[in-house]
Design a protein around this motif. Structure first.
Motif, PDB file in Angstrom:
ATOM      1  N   TRP A 152       0.799  -1.219   0.000  1.00 23.21           N
ATOM      2  CA  TRP A 152       0.000   0.000   0.000  1.00 23.21           C
ATOM      3  C   TRP A 152       0.837   1.277   0.000  1.00 23.21           C
ATOM      4  CZ3 TRP A 152      -4.538  -0.161  -1.774  1.00 23.21           C
ATOM      5  CH2 TRP A 152      -5.403  -1.228  -1.515  1.00 23.21           C
ATOM      6  N   SER A 153       2.144   1.161   0.026  1.00 26.38           N
ATOM      7  CA  SER A 153       2.996   2.339   0.129  1.00 26.38           C
ATOM      8  C   SER A 153       3.007   3.157  -1.169  1.00 26.38           C
ATOM      9  CB  SER A 153       4.430   1.933   0.469  1.00 26.38           C
ATOM     10  OG  SER A 153       5.284   3.063   0.447  1.00 26.38           O
ATOM     11  N   PHE A 154       2.984   4.483  -1.026  1.00 23.91           N
ATOM     12  CA  PHE A 154       3.118   5.393  -2.165  1.00 23.91           C
ATOM     13  C   PHE A 154       4.527   5.998  -2.228  1.00 23.91           C
ATOM     14  CE2 PHE A 154      -1.444   5.162  -2.015  1.00 23.91           C
ATOM     15  CZ  PHE A 154      -1.852   5.381  -3.316  1.00 23.91           C
ATOM     16  N   GLU A 155       5.398   5.559  -1.344  1.00 28.11           N
ATOM     17  CA  GLU A 155       6.742   6.130  -1.270  1.00 28.11           C
ATOM     18  C   GLU A 155       7.481   5.938  -2.593  1.00 28.11           C
ATOM     19  OE1 GLU A 155      10.629   6.003   1.733  1.00 28.11           O
ATOM     20  OE2 GLU A 155       9.038   4.492   1.882  1.00 28.11           O
ATOM     21  N   ASN A 156       8.097   7.009  -3.059  1.00 28.14           N
ATOM     22  CA  ASN A 156       8.879   7.013  -4.302  1.00 28.14           C
ATOM     23  C   ASN A 156       8.028   6.763  -5.555  1.00 28.14           C
ATOM     24  OD1 ASN A 156      11.322   7.423  -2.882  1.00 28.14           O
ATOM     25  ND2 ASN A 156      11.434   5.222  -2.439  1.00 28.14           N
ATOM     26  N   ARG A 157       6.725   6.975  -5.447  1.00 29.18           N
ATOM     27  CA  ARG A 157       5.856   6.859  -6.619  1.00 29.18           C
ATOM     28  C   ARG A 157       5.519   8.242  -7.151  1.00 29.18           C
ATOM     29  NH1 ARG A 157       1.085   2.441  -5.697  1.00 29.18           N
ATOM     30  NH2 ARG A 157      -0.045   4.196  -6.626  1.00 29.18           N
TER      31      ARG A 157
ATOM     32  N   GLY B 166      -2.518   7.958  -6.250  1.00 28.82           N
ATOM     33  CA  GLY B 166      -2.594   6.905  -7.260  1.00 28.82           C
ATOM     34  C   GLY B 166      -3.295   7.307  -8.543  1.00 28.82           C
ATOM     35  N   ILE B 167      -3.897   8.494  -8.568  1.00 30.80           N
ATOM     36  CA  ILE B 167      -4.636   8.934  -9.760  1.00 30.80           C
ATOM     37  C   ILE B 167      -3.691   9.573 -10.770  1.00 30.80           C
ATOM     38  CG2 ILE B 167      -6.375  10.550 -10.626  1.00 30.80           C
ATOM     39  CD1 ILE B 167      -7.869  10.155  -7.971  1.00 30.80           C
ATOM     40  N   LYS B 168      -3.846   9.162 -12.029  1.00 29.03           N
ATOM     41  CA  LYS B 168      -3.131   9.796 -13.132  1.00 29.03           C
ATOM     42  C   LYS B 168      -4.115  10.130 -14.235  1.00 29.03           C
ATOM     43  CE  LYS B 168       1.593   7.957 -12.968  1.00 29.03           C
ATOM     44  NZ  LYS B 168       2.625   7.208 -13.725  1.00 29.03           N
TER      45      LYS B 168
ATOM     46  N   ASN C 164       0.907  -2.164  -4.979  1.00 28.03           N
ATOM     47  CA  ASN C 164       2.186  -2.302  -5.671  1.00 28.03           C
ATOM     48  C   ASN C 164       2.511  -3.778  -5.828  1.00 28.03           C
ATOM     49  OD1 ASN C 164       3.492   0.590  -5.598  1.00 28.03           O
ATOM     50  ND2 ASN C 164       2.688   0.266  -3.539  1.00 28.03           N
ATOM     51  N   ASN C 165       2.840  -4.199  -7.025  1.00 28.38           N
ATOM     52  CA  ASN C 165       3.365  -5.539  -7.240  1.00 28.38           C
ATOM     53  C   ASN C 165       4.156  -5.520  -8.546  1.00 28.38           C
ATOM     54  OD1 ASN C 165       3.694  -8.376  -7.967  1.00 28.38           O
ATOM     55  ND2 ASN C 165       2.266  -8.799  -6.307  1.00 28.38           N
ATOM     56  N   PRO C 166       5.445  -5.828  -8.497  1.00 27.56           N
ATOM     57  CA  PRO C 166       6.274  -5.702  -9.703  1.00 27.56           C
ATOM     58  C   PRO C 166       5.941  -6.703 -10.811  1.00 27.56           C
ATOM     59  CG  PRO C 166       7.512  -6.735  -7.932  1.00 27.56           C
ATOM     60  CD  PRO C 166       6.228  -6.253  -7.328  1.00 27.56           C
TER      61      PRO C 166
END
Length: 349
Positions: free
Chosen positions: A35-40, A47-49, A69-71
């Motif tokens: 759930w982290s937004f760090e470095n995003r 999370g909105i673009k 987040n999942n790579p």
């Protein structure tokens, strides 16, 4: 001696189970990272673009919102309609996070949270395919992580995208969508329609033949006698709030131009009426899950056939589901989708 050996075996199994037990601290760390937004780059907007989409008529913006987040497991959700919204899939919140599957909500151009240009020339399958490709690039999705899940019209769009760009995909999910509109129409008119009360069916057909689609009675009859049996199998007053919100936000210009006036087959001169890719399914080599449901507006036998036509397919049948089986057969639906993603990700598919 035999009892001693048995006791040792049991103790060994018990200790092994204890060793493999998930550490709550590790699990909590994993979820916090998910759930982290760090470095995003979308931390500021949660999370909105708003992604720019280039078209022949200029640049427009479409709304996306990334969850988690999942790579290696990123699912882009293509909503139905056309002209509906991502709200059709808000129930994903109840299933993907605990599996740590990243997913992206997305309103296609013309839909409520995106730009809504007033030009019918934009509403073509070919242009929507290029839109999805631009969204993919903007979100950094690729063959190592990109799962595309499309339901209804979104399933049609997903098939068309895969036929042109499957080298970008890791997995494809075609949910509640046949590969032929003529066959869909035939199923609606000759299989499901006659299952209605004969008097109601005759009244609906009479309004369609007269082109009386704006008659409030037309929609009322369909909702009462068709939608609550084949679109979402609950009384209308029990339909989820997200679905009702989606219907209120629908862009009828896009919907009527491409689909027609209802879910009871393609009506009038809707542009999708001749769409048919049955002969091209065999071109798809990407791992593919096809989802059908017993009470769907789409023929479940046709969708099972589709899963065998693609080169690397699997079929998921929802025995209690209809067109929105993510709601009315929810556990079967999401267990099947999650198993497919996990199997592809692990190389077991």
């Amino acid at each position: 001696m035999r009892n001693l050996v048995l006791t040792c075996l049991i103790l060994g199994i018990l200790f092994a189970c204890k060793e493999h037990k998930t550490d709550p601290a590790v699990e909590a760390t994993s979820q916090s990272q998910y759930w982290s937004f760090e470095n995003r780059d979308d931390q500021y907007t949660g999370g909105i673009k708003m992604i720019p989409i280039e078209t022949e008529l200029g640049t427009f913006r479409v709304w996306t919102k990334r969850m988690g987040n999942n790579p290696t497991k990123k699912v882009l959700l293509l909503h139905g309609g056309p002209g509906m919204t991502h709200e059709l899939y808000e129930c994903v919140d109840g299933y993907f996070p605990q599996e740590e599957i990243e997913y992206i909500y997305y309103d296609q151009l013309g839909s409520y949270y995106s730009d809504k240009p007033d030009d019918l020339s934009l509403w073509t399958t070919e242009r929507f395919v290029e839109e999805v490709e631009q969204v993919r690039q903007a979100l950094g999705l690729n063959k190592d992580n990109f799962y595309l899940l499309g339901q209804s019209w979104g399933g049609m769009l997903a098939m068309e995208y895969a036929l042109k760009y499957q080298e970008n995909l890791k997995g494809l999910v075609i949910s509640n969508m046949m590969s032929s509109i003529p066959e869909y129409n035939d199923y609606a008119q000759n299989v499901l329609g006659p299952q209605m009360d004969p008097k109601v069916y005759v009244e609906i057909k009479a309004m369609e033949e007269a082109g009386d689609f704006e008659n409030p009675k037309y929609g009322e009859l369909l909702f009462e006698h068709y939608y609550t049996k084949h679109v979402l199998r609950k009384p209308l007053e029990q339909w989820p709030e997200a679905i009702m919100r989606c219907l209120n936000h629908a862009n009828n210009q896009v919907y009527v131009h491409m689909q027609g006036y209802s879910e009871f087959g393609i009506t009038g001169d809707a542009t999708l009426k001749d769409w048919d890719i049955r002969e091209r399914l065999k071109e798809l080599s990407v791992p593919t899950l096809v989802i059908g449901a017993r009470y769907d507006t789409m023929d479940p036998e046709h969708m099972e056939w589709m899963s065998k036509e693609v080169q690397n397919g699997r079929y998921l049948f929802c025995p209690n589901g209809s067109h929105l089986s993510q709601y009315d057969d929810q556990k079967i639906y999401f267990n099947g989708v999650i198993s497919f993603i996990e199997d592809v990700d692990s190389g077991a598919f």
